[in-house]
Design a protein around this motif. Structure first.
Motif, mmCIF file in Angstrom:
data_model
loop_
_atom_site.group_PDB
_atom_site.id
_atom_site.type_symbol
_atom_site.label_atom_id
_atom_site.label_comp_id
_atom_site.label_asym_id
_atom_site.label_seq_id
_atom_site.Cartn_x
_atom_site.Cartn_y
_atom_site.Cartn_z
ATOM 1 N N LEU A 280 -4.318 -3.633 4.848
ATOM 2 C CA LEU A 280 -3.573 -2.490 4.338
ATOM 3 C C LEU A 280 -2.674 -2.887 3.170
ATOM 4 C CD1 LEU A 280 -2.822 0.476 4.508
ATOM 5 C CD2 LEU A 280 -1.220 -0.087 6.360
ATOM 6 N N ALA A 281 -2.101 -4.078 3.243
ATOM 7 C CA ALA A 281 -1.265 -4.559 2.136
ATOM 8 C C ALA A 281 -2.105 -4.739 0.880
ATOM 9 C CB ALA A 281 -0.601 -5.872 2.517
ATOM 10 N N GLY A 282 -3.289 -5.323 1.048
ATOM 11 C CA GLY A 282 -4.170 -5.504 -0.103
ATOM 12 C C GLY A 282 -4.567 -4.188 -0.726
ATOM 13 N N ASP A 283 -4.923 -3.218 0.108
ATOM 14 C CA ASP A 283 -5.308 -1.899 -0.376
ATOM 15 C C ASP A 283 -4.140 -1.217 -1.086
ATOM 16 O OD1 ASP A 283 -7.368 0.365 -0.244
ATOM 17 O OD2 ASP A 283 -5.639 1.316 0.703
ATOM 18 N N THR A 284 -2.945 -1.397 -0.538
ATOM 19 C CA THR A 284 -1.756 -0.760 -1.105
ATOM 20 C C THR A 284 -1.412 -1.325 -2.478
ATOM 21 O OG1 THR A 284 -0.842 -0.319 1.106
ATOM 22 C CG2 THR A 284 0.707 -0.293 -0.744
ATOM 23 N N VAL A 285 -1.407 -2.644 -2.622
ATOM 24 C CA VAL A 285 -0.989 -3.228 -3.906
ATOM 25 C C VAL A 285 -2.013 -2.962 -5.011
ATOM 26 C CG1 VAL A 285 0.475 -4.989 -2.850
ATOM 27 C CG2 VAL A 285 -1.931 -5.534 -3.336
ATOM 28 N N VAL A 286 -3.272 -2.877 -4.656
ATOM 29 C CA VAL A 286 -4.284 -2.524 -5.664
ATOM 30 C C VAL A 286 -4.009 -1.133 -6.212
ATOM 31 C CG1 VAL A 286 -6.711 -1.961 -6.028
ATOM 32 C CG2 VAL A 286 -6.095 -4.042 -4.803
ATOM 33 N N ASN A 287 -3.757 -0.184 -5.318
ATOM 34 C CA ASN A 287 -3.485 1.194 -5.751
ATOM 35 C C ASN A 287 -2.200 1.293 -6.566
ATOM 36 O OD1 ASN A 287 -5.774 2.430 -4.601
ATOM 37 N ND2 ASN A 287 -4.807 2.523 -2.590
ATOM 38 N N LEU A 288 -1.159 0.565 -6.138
ATOM 39 C CA LEU A 288 0.102 0.593 -6.878
ATOM 40 C C LEU A 288 -0.051 -0.040 -8.259
ATOM 41 C CD1 LEU A 288 2.646 -0.328 -4.045
ATOM 42 C CD2 LEU A 288 2.452 1.876 -5.227
ATOM 43 N N ALA A 289 -0.803 -1.137 -8.315
ATOM 44 C CA ALA A 289 -1.003 -1.810 -9.598
ATOM 45 C C ALA A 289 -1.763 -0.924 -10.581
ATOM 46 C CB ALA A 289 -1.755 -3.119 -9.381
ATOM 47 N N LYS A 290 -2.699 -0.152 -10.085
ATOM 48 C CA LYS A 290 -3.525 0.683 -10.958
ATOM 49 C C LYS A 290 -2.857 1.995 -11.345
ATOM 50 C CE LYS A 290 -8.067 -1.020 -9.427
ATOM 51 N NZ LYS A 290 -9.347 -0.649 -8.752
ATOM 52 N N HIS A 291 -1.953 2.493 -10.491
ATOM 53 C CA HIS A 291 -1.460 3.853 -10.706
ATOM 54 C C HIS A 291 0.056 3.969 -10.901
ATOM 55 C CE1 HIS A 291 -5.303 4.466 -8.333
ATOM 56 N NE2 HIS A 291 -5.556 5.062 -9.479
ATOM 57 N N THR A 292 0.790 2.855 -10.947
ATOM 58 C CA THR A 292 2.227 2.890 -11.213
ATOM 59 C C THR A 292 2.562 1.842 -12.268
ATOM 60 O OG1 THR A 292 2.832 1.262 -9.510
ATOM 61 C CG2 THR A 292 2.675 3.564 -8.810
ATOM 62 N N ASP A 293 3.794 1.914 -12.776
ATOM 63 C CA ASP A 293 4.206 0.997 -13.834
ATOM 64 C C ASP A 293 5.413 0.135 -13.443
ATOM 65 O OD1 ASP A 293 2.258 1.859 -15.694
ATOM 66 O OD2 ASP A 293 3.478 3.614 -16.174
#
Length: 454
Positions: free
Chosen positions: A320-333
Motif C-alpha cells: 500500500l505504501a508503494g502504491d501510495t507514493v507512486v500516485n503521489l509522485a505522479k499527481h502532486t507537486d
C-alpha cells in the motif's frame, strides 16, 4: 464461576454490614471501597454471548456455521455449535447478534506510523505542530485504525516519548485505540534513512535523536538507549529509503558489523528487530545479521528468499505504501525531485518482487506503512496482495496468525480460541470469497469491549 460470584457476594455483604455497625468514618470509607470493588468485579464478569453466522476460528482452516462464543472478562470462555440461549449462560448476559455475519479474529497491522500522514497539507503542517498537537493527531489516527478492524499494530518509527505515552494510555483504558507495539525512534546511521533530512542545519541539529549511531559499539549503545526508554521492538534502517529527501539511494547503509551489534543487543534484552530494507544487498545483510522481519523488501532476490526461509524471518510487504507514493509522485507537486524518482521506481517494482517472495515460500506478515497511506484504509493492503496473486485465506493468515507470532502474542491473539483475548471483528460478506470486505468492517471488539457495531 457463578457459584464463586455468589459466595463472594455473600462474603462481601457480610463484611460491609460488619463495618457499618462500627459507625465510624474510616469504616464507612472502607465500606464504600468494598462496594466499588465488588461492583467493578460484577461488571467485568458479565458474560457476552455472540451468535456468529459464520465463524473463522483459525485463518487457513474451514470456517464454521452457526456458532456461539461466550466472552467473560475480556477473554473467550466458550465456543459452542449452535446458537445458545443467553439465559443458559447467565441471567445478566449480553447478546451480540452477528448471526448474519462473518466473524473472525481482529486484524493486525505490523507496520504503521500513527503520528502523521503523508500528503501536501500534512507535510507542510509538520513543523507548525507542537508535541501536544502531534500526540492528539496520533490519538485520532489510532482510533481510525481500530475502527477499521485492526485491533493490534506495530508502530515502527515515531517520537519515542509520545508514541510510548499513546501505547500506555490505550493499555490503561484512558483512550481508545489498537494495542500498540512501539519502536519509538529508529536506530539508524548518521545521514541514513531514519535520520532527519531535508531541513536547514539548525533544524537538523535540533531534530537528531539519540538513536542515531555510527560504528558497531555506538549502534549497540543506541539499541540499549531505545529499549531503556520503552521500545517494544527495535526498528533499524539497513538501506536507504524512498521518502528520505536526499540522493543517497536505496542501497545498503548500515554496515554488516553495525547490523550484527544491533541484533545481538536487542535479542539479549528480549526485543525483536524489524529492518527497513529495499535493495537486495541490504535485505540480505540484515537477514544474515538475524533480524526478525524485513519491512518492504522491495528488491528481494533468490538469495533473499533462501535467507528468509533459513532464518524464519517474516516479510512485511507494505504494498500500500508503494502504491501510495507512486500516485503521489505522479499527481502532486509537494515531493522533491529526489523523492519522486525513488517513489516511481521502487513503488512500481514492489509488487513483482513480493509475488516472487510469496511463491518462494517466504513467511508473510501483514503490514501497510500507514502514515504513508491514509490511516483507517489499512484493508487496502489486502486487495493489493490479492492482486499480486496471494490467496485470500493466506492474506487473513498473514494479518492474524503470522502477525501474532511476530509480536510474540500467539498465546493471546491471532485466533478465536478459549482462553484468548476477545479481539473479534465481523463483516456482512465473506472475505474468503471477496477480500474487499476488509475495506468495510462492521463490528469491532477489542478485549471484550465493543468498539463498533453497525
Amino acid at each position: 464461576i457463578l457459584k464463586g460470584l455468589t459466595k463472594l457476594s455473600v462474603t462481601m455483604g457480610n463484611f460491609i454490614m460488619t463495618i457499618k455497625r462500627t459507625n465510624s468514618v474510616p469504616s464507612l470509607k472502607y465500606s464504600l471501597l468494598a462496594l466499588s470493588f465488588f461492583s467493578s468485579f460484577n461488571v467485568l464478569a458479565q458474560p457476552q454471548v455472540i451468535h456468529a453466522g459464520t465463524l473463522l476460528t483459525v485463518a487457513g482452516e474451514k470456517p464454521l456455521s452457526k456458532q456461539t462464543l461466550v466472552v467473560t472478562d475480556g477473554k473467550i470462555t466458550k465456543i459452542q455449535k449452535g446458537f445458545i440461549n443467553v439465559s443458559d449462560i447467565a441471567k445478566d448476559a449480553q447478546l451480540i447478534d452477528l448471526s448474519s455475519s462473518f466473524v473472525m479474529a481482529g486484524l493486525m497491522d505490523m507496520h504503521v506510523h500513527l503520528q502523521g500522514e503523508l500528503g501536501p497539507k500534512n507535510d507542510s503542517q509538520a513543523l507548525r505542530m507542537s508535541d501536544a498537537d502531534v500526540l492528539m493527531q496520533s490519538v485520532f489516527n489510532a482510533n481510525k485504525t481500530l475502527m477499521a478492524g485492526f485491533t493490534t499494530v506495530r508502530d515502527l518509527g515515531a517520537s519515542a516519548e509520545q508514541i510510548f505515552a499513546l501505547r500506555d494510555g490505550i493499555n490503561k483504558g484512558w483512550i481508545q485505540g489498537p494495542r500498540i507495539f512501539a519502536a519509538g525512534s529508529a536506530v539508524s546511521v548518521t545521514g541514513g534513512h531514519g535520520d532527519v533530512d531535508g531541513y536547514s542545519p539548525d533544524i537538523l541539529e535540533m531534530r537528531t535523536t539519540e538513536t542515531i549511531c555510527d560504528g558497531p559499539y555506538d549502534c549497540r549503545r543506541a539499541t540499549r538507549q531505545a529499549i531503556k526508554f520503552g521500545a517494544d521492538v527495535i526498528k533499524i534502517t539497513s538501506t536507504g529509503g524512498v521518502l528520505s529527501d536526499t540522493n543517497t539511494g536505496t542501497g545498503q547503509q548500515m554496515a554488516d558489523d553495525e547490523l550484527k551489534e544491533v541484533v545481538d543487543a536487542a535479542h539479549a534484552l528480549g526485543r525483536k528487530v524489524a529492518s527497513h530494507a529495499h535493495a537486495a544487498e541490504g535485505i540480505n545483510a540484515a537477514l544474515r545479521a538475524g533480524v526478525d522481519s524485513i519491512e518492504h523488501g522491495s528488491y528481494a532476490n533468490k538469495e533473499s528468499i533462501k535467507l528468509f526461509k533459513k532464518s524464519g524471518a517474516y516479510l512485511v510487504p507494505t504494498l500500500l505504501a508503494g502504491d501510495t507514493v507512486v500516485n503521489l509522485a505522479k499527481h502532486t507537486d509537494f515531493m522533491s525531485e529526489a523523492i519522486k524518482a525513488k517513489a516511481i521506481r521502487v513503488g512500481a517494482d514492489m509488487t513483482a518482487n513480493f509475488k516472487n517472495a510469496y511463491l518462494g515460500g517466504v513467511k508473510i506478515a501483514y503490514g501497510t506503512d500507514s502514515g504513508v497511506s491514509s490511516h483507517g484504509t489499512n484493508g487496502k493492503e489486502a486487495v493489493l496482495m490479492a492482486n499480486a496473486g496471494m490467496k485470500n485465506r493466506e492474506i487473513l493468515k498473514s494479518a492474524t496468525i503470522h502477525a501474532a507470532d511476530l509480536v510474540n502474542m500467539s498465546s493471546s491473539l491471532g485466533t478465536l480460541e478459549v482462553g484468548k483475548l476477545a479481539d473479534i471483528i465481523a463483516f456482512d460478506g465473506n472475505p474468503l470469497k471477496n477480500i474487499e470486505e476488509l475495506l468495510d468492517v462492521d463490528f469491532v471488539m477489542k478485549g471484550g469491549k465493543v468498539i463498533k457495531n453497525q
